[in-house]
Design a protein around this motif. Structure first.
Motif, PDB file in Angstrom:
ATOM      1  N   GLU A  71       0.904  -1.302  -0.183  1.00 42.12           N
ATOM      2  CA  GLU A  71       0.183  -0.052  -0.280  1.00 42.12           C
ATOM      3  C   GLU A  71       0.929   1.216   0.018  1.00 42.12           C
ATOM      4  O   GLU A  71       0.441   2.318  -0.626  1.00 42.12           O
ATOM      5  CB  GLU A  71      -1.065   0.084   1.155  1.00 42.12           C
ATOM      6  N   ILE A  72       1.989   1.325   0.739  1.00 44.49           N
ATOM      7  CA  ILE A  72       3.082   2.428   0.718  1.00 44.49           C
ATOM      8  C   ILE A  72       3.493   2.472  -0.666  1.00 44.49           C
ATOM      9  O   ILE A  72       3.446   3.889  -1.306  1.00 44.49           O
ATOM     10  CB  ILE A  72       3.989   2.234   1.610  1.00 44.49           C
ATOM     11  N   LEU A  73       3.770   1.392  -1.426  1.00 47.86           N
ATOM     12  CA  LEU A  73       4.445   1.526  -2.838  1.00 47.86           C
ATOM     13  C   LEU A  73       3.174   2.008  -3.616  1.00 47.86           C
ATOM     14  O   LEU A  73       3.743   2.810  -4.637  1.00 47.86           O
ATOM     15  CB  LEU A  73       4.586   0.118  -3.193  1.00 47.86           C
ATOM     16  N   ALA A  74       1.962   1.604  -3.508  1.00 43.77           N
ATOM     17  CA  ALA A  74       1.037   2.364  -4.353  1.00 43.77           C
ATOM     18  C   ALA A  74       0.645   3.597  -4.437  1.00 43.77           C
ATOM     19  O   ALA A  74       0.550   4.558  -5.253  1.00 43.77           O
ATOM     20  CB  ALA A  74      -0.413   1.451  -3.990  1.00 43.77           C
ATOM     21  N   HIS A  75       0.921   4.225  -2.954  1.00 41.91           N
ATOM     22  CA  HIS A  75       0.399   5.344  -2.677  1.00 41.91           C
ATOM     23  C   HIS A  75       1.809   6.394  -3.294  1.00 41.91           C
ATOM     24  O   HIS A  75       1.531   7.600  -3.772  1.00 41.91           O
ATOM     25  CB  HIS A  75       0.222   5.849  -1.168  1.00 41.91           C
ATOM     26  N   ARG A  76       2.904   5.471  -3.015  1.00 42.89           N
ATOM     27  CA  ARG A  76       4.193   6.350  -3.400  1.00 42.89           C
ATOM     28  C   ARG A  76       4.207   6.787  -4.888  1.00 42.89           C
ATOM     29  O   ARG A  76       4.547   7.594  -5.585  1.00 42.89           O
ATOM     30  CB  ARG A  76       5.596   5.421  -3.115  1.00 42.89           C
ATOM     31  N   ILE A  77       3.786   5.661  -5.702  1.00 51.30           N
ATOM     32  CA  ILE A  77       3.649   5.720  -7.172  1.00 51.30           C
ATOM     33  C   ILE A  77       2.756   6.894  -7.626  1.00 51.30           C
ATOM     34  O   ILE A  77       2.921   7.777  -8.380  1.00 51.30           O
ATOM     35  CB  ILE A  77       3.207   4.490  -7.585  1.00 51.30           C
ATOM     36  N   THR A  78       1.503   6.873  -6.957  1.00 49.20           N
ATOM     37  CA  THR A  78       0.324   7.980  -7.139  1.00 49.20           C
ATOM     38  C   THR A  78       0.491   9.281  -7.039  1.00 49.20           C
ATOM     39  O   THR A  78       0.406   9.774  -7.875  1.00 49.20           O
ATOM     40  CB  THR A  78      -0.978   7.032  -6.583  1.00 49.20           C
ATOM     41  N   TRP A  79       0.887   9.381  -5.742  1.00 46.63           N
ATOM     42  CA  TRP A  79       1.342  10.840  -5.474  1.00 46.63           C
ATOM     43  C   TRP A  79       2.479  11.323  -6.091  1.00 46.63           C
ATOM     44  O   TRP A  79       2.667  12.542  -6.276  1.00 46.63           O
ATOM     45  CB  TRP A  79       1.458  10.744  -3.775  1.00 46.63           C
ATOM     46  N   SER A  80       3.699  10.423  -6.397  1.00 45.40           N
ATOM     47  CA  SER A  80       4.730  10.802  -7.105  1.00 45.40           C
ATOM     48  C   SER A  80       4.216  11.508  -8.408  1.00 45.40           C
ATOM     49  O   SER A  80       4.652  12.374  -9.143  1.00 45.40           O
ATOM     50  CB  SER A  80       5.797   9.705  -7.276  1.00 45.40           C
ATOM     51  N   PHE A  81       3.532  10.636  -9.191  1.00 45.23           N
ATOM     52  CA  PHE A  81       2.906  11.036 -10.475  1.00 45.23           C
ATOM     53  C   PHE A  81       2.039  12.332 -10.281  1.00 45.23           C
ATOM     54  O   PHE A  81       2.168  13.010 -11.282  1.00 45.23           O
ATOM     55  CB  PHE A  81       1.934   9.911 -11.040  1.00 45.23           C
ATOM     56  N   VAL A  82       1.286  12.484  -9.402  1.00 47.34           N
ATOM     57  CA  VAL A  82       0.401  13.738  -9.267  1.00 47.34           C
ATOM     58  C   VAL A  82       1.344  14.799  -9.264  1.00 47.34           C
ATOM     59  O   VAL A  82       1.351  16.027  -9.548  1.00 47.34           O
ATOM     60  CB  VAL A  82      -0.403  13.514  -7.802  1.00 47.34           C
ATOM     61  N   PHE A  83       2.383  14.902  -8.356  1.00 46.25           N
ATOM     62  CA  PHE A  83       3.490  15.713  -7.922  1.00 46.25           C
ATOM     63  C   PHE A  83       4.046  16.200  -9.252  1.00 46.25           C
ATOM     64  O   PHE A  83       4.105  17.481  -9.549  1.00 46.25           O
ATOM     65  CB  PHE A  83       4.484  15.423  -6.997  1.00 46.25           C
ATOM     66  N   VAL A  84       4.656  15.056 -10.024  1.00 47.65           N
ATOM     67  CA  VAL A  84       5.332  15.497 -11.316  1.00 47.65           C
ATOM     68  C   VAL A  84       4.504  16.155 -12.482  1.00 47.65           C
ATOM     69  O   VAL A  84       4.694  17.061 -13.057  1.00 47.65           O
ATOM     70  CB  VAL A  84       6.351  14.478 -11.545  1.00 47.65           C
ATOM     71  N   ALA A  85       3.244  15.705 -12.582  1.00 43.87           N
ATOM     72  CA  ALA A  85       2.450  16.144 -13.472  1.00 43.87           C
ATOM     73  C   ALA A  85       2.075  17.484 -13.219  1.00 43.87           C
ATOM     74  O   ALA A  85       1.976  18.432 -14.399  1.00 43.87           O
ATOM     75  CB  ALA A  85       1.209  14.959 -13.642  1.00 43.87           C
ATOM     76  N   LEU A  86       1.714  17.789 -12.097  1.00 40.70           N
ATOM     77  CA  LEU A  86       1.789  19.275 -11.679  1.00 40.70           C
ATOM     78  C   LEU A  86       2.917  20.101 -12.064  1.00 40.70           C
ATOM     79  O   LEU A  86       2.772  21.290 -12.632  1.00 40.70           O
ATOM     80  CB  LEU A  86       1.198  19.708 -10.234  1.00 40.70           C
ATOM     81  N   ALA A 134       9.830  12.076  -5.807  1.00 39.05           N
ATOM     82  CA  ALA A 134      10.064  12.740  -6.897  1.00 39.05           C
ATOM     83  C   ALA A 134      11.456  13.518  -7.030  1.00 39.05           C
ATOM     84  O   ALA A 134      11.941  13.486  -7.817  1.00 39.05           O
ATOM     85  CB  ALA A 134       9.008  13.415  -7.301  1.00 39.05           C
ATOM     86  N   ILE A 135      11.542  14.466  -5.775  1.00 39.70           N
ATOM     87  CA  ILE A 135      12.725  15.457  -5.901  1.00 39.70           C
ATOM     88  C   ILE A 135      14.065  14.688  -6.004  1.00 39.70           C
ATOM     89  O   ILE A 135      14.871  15.025  -6.949  1.00 39.70           O
ATOM     90  CB  ILE A 135      12.548  16.357  -4.557  1.00 39.70           C
ATOM     91  N   PRO A 136      14.137  13.633  -4.959  1.00 36.22           N
ATOM     92  CA  PRO A 136      15.747  12.861  -5.194  1.00 36.22           C
ATOM     93  C   PRO A 136      15.840  12.396  -6.614  1.00 36.22           C
ATOM     94  O   PRO A 136      16.910  12.304  -6.978  1.00 36.22           O
ATOM     95  CB  PRO A 136      15.652  12.077  -3.928  1.00 36.22           C
ATOM     96  N   LEU A 137      14.917  11.645  -7.125  1.00 38.23           N
ATOM     97  CA  LEU A 137      14.892  11.143  -8.295  1.00 38.23           C
ATOM     98  C   LEU A 137      15.166  12.242  -9.596  1.00 38.23           C
ATOM     99  O   LEU A 137      16.032  11.819 -10.640  1.00 38.23           O
ATOM    100  CB  LEU A 137      13.698  10.440  -8.729  1.00 38.23           C
ATOM    101  N   LEU A 138      14.521  13.405  -9.333  1.00 41.06           N
ATOM    102  CA  LEU A 138      14.964  14.507 -10.394  1.00 41.06           C
ATOM    103  C   LEU A 138      16.411  14.881 -10.195  1.00 41.06           C
ATOM    104  O   LEU A 138      16.959  15.222 -11.227  1.00 41.06           O
ATOM    105  CB  LEU A 138      13.930  15.668 -10.205  1.00 41.06           C
ATOM    106  N   TRP A 139      16.785  15.023  -8.926  1.00 43.52           N
ATOM    107  CA  TRP A 139      18.286  15.258  -8.938  1.00 43.52           C
ATOM    108  C   TRP A 139      19.233  14.258  -9.302  1.00 43.52           C
ATOM    109  O   TRP A 139      20.181  14.574 -10.068  1.00 43.52           O
ATOM    110  CB  TRP A 139      18.640  15.489  -7.213  1.00 43.52           C
TER     111      TRP A 139
END
Length: 305
Positions: free
Chosen positions: A37-52, A224-229
């Motif tokens: 469930e943590i993974l599913a939330h992590r994926i979903t909210w990462s997408f929301v953040f980078v999409a914004l 998302a932020i560390p991955l972008l870095w």
């Protein structure tokens, strides 16, 4: 311009690996939530953040151009699968009190990165790099023989992240656009899982509470932020240099695992880590010597002119 990109790339790598080294603190606050469930939330909210972010920067048009390139799409699909696998293994390891084993994987990872740089990117190797790789393999072998099984958490984390870094380097896509498309690939699966889990348990809010839901939403930002870095660094810094900087992350995680979370650190762990630390020391000293010789060569050539 190249020198400036290299400097910002190094700073981005330092920031990314520091954040990743401290990330167990964040996942430990979510220890009551299942790893899936943590993974599913992590994926979903990462997408929301980078999409914004993409929407804010008005770059949706560039995404269409990326999707028209079949080779890039396949590369991003591979990246999505690799990073999702890495996320799940790491979350499960941290919340199963195996931070020390996870840190071993990220100590081993730089040497796998070096191997991939040599085999795929054609980067040169010398006898000191060969020695460091052999020493690291001995460290992993000692742990495997002592416990009678391969340390799959360590090797799984090391391999998936090394392959992810390689895929990011080979696919010429902007960091933000790449991460947006990677998360977009797996977000539908994550949403379906969350919908099903919510229907069975009554939903995250009723089961875990609002503070936990907010932390799960924040997972998108801390992901998302560390991955972008890291993506910026992977495109502007030599793979061998990235491998060196990565030592920072497992060191921070190891300190947390042993001194903060009081995980077991046996004499076998010490021997295994000792071989890997020796491997990293050999590799690091050899790179410093090579760097100094290169600088001396440049200085002599300038004096000759």
């Amino acid at each position: 311009m190249e020198e400036k990109s290299s400097k910002t790339g190094v700073l981005s790598a330092l920031a990314a690996y520091t954040a990743w080294g401290l990330l167990p603190i964040y996942w430990k606050t979510l220890q009551s939530v299942p790893a899936q469930e943590i993974l599913a939330h992590r994926i979903t909210w990462s997408f929301v953040f980078v999409a914004l972010l993409v929407l804010y920067k008005k770059q949706w048009g560039k995404i269409r151009s990326v999707l028209r390139d079949r080779s890039k799409v396949l590369g991003l699909l591979l990246s999505a699968l690799l990073v999702t696998s890495n996320w799940y293994i790491y979350i499960w390891a941290v919340n199963s009190n195996r931070v020390v084993e996870a840190s071993l994987g990220y100590y081993f990872n730089p040497l796998i990165v070096v191997l991939m740089g040599i085999m795929v990117l054609g980067e040169r190797i010398d006898r000191w790099q060969i020695a460091s790789i052999v020493l690291a393999c001995l460290g992993v072998l000692i742990l495997a023989l002592e416990y009678g099984k391969i340390p799959w958490i360590s090797l799984g984390l090391a391999t998936t992240f090394a392959l992810y870094g390689l895929a990011k380097r080979l696919v010429a896509v902007d960091s933000l656009l790449g991460l947006t498309l990677e998360t977009a690939v797996v977000t539908p699966i994550a949403i379906i899982y969350l919908w099903t889990a919510g229907a069975n348990s009554g939903g995250t809010i009723s089961h875990f509470g609002v503070p936990t839901l907010l932390l799960l939403m924040g997972a998108g930002i801390v992901t998302a932020i560390p991955l972008l870095w890291f993506a910026h660094a992977a495109k502007n810094v030599p793979f061998t240099t990235i491998g060196f900087i990565q030592y920072l992350s497992p060191t921070l995680s190891l300190v947390l695992g042993v001194f903060v979370y009081h995980e077991e650190f046996t004499s076998t762990h010490a021997l295994s880590f000792g071989f890997i630390w020796l491997a990293l020391a050999v590799y690091s000293v050899s790179r410093i010597v090579v760097f100094r010789k290169a600088n001396l060569g440049v200085a002599h050539s300038l004096q000759g002119k």
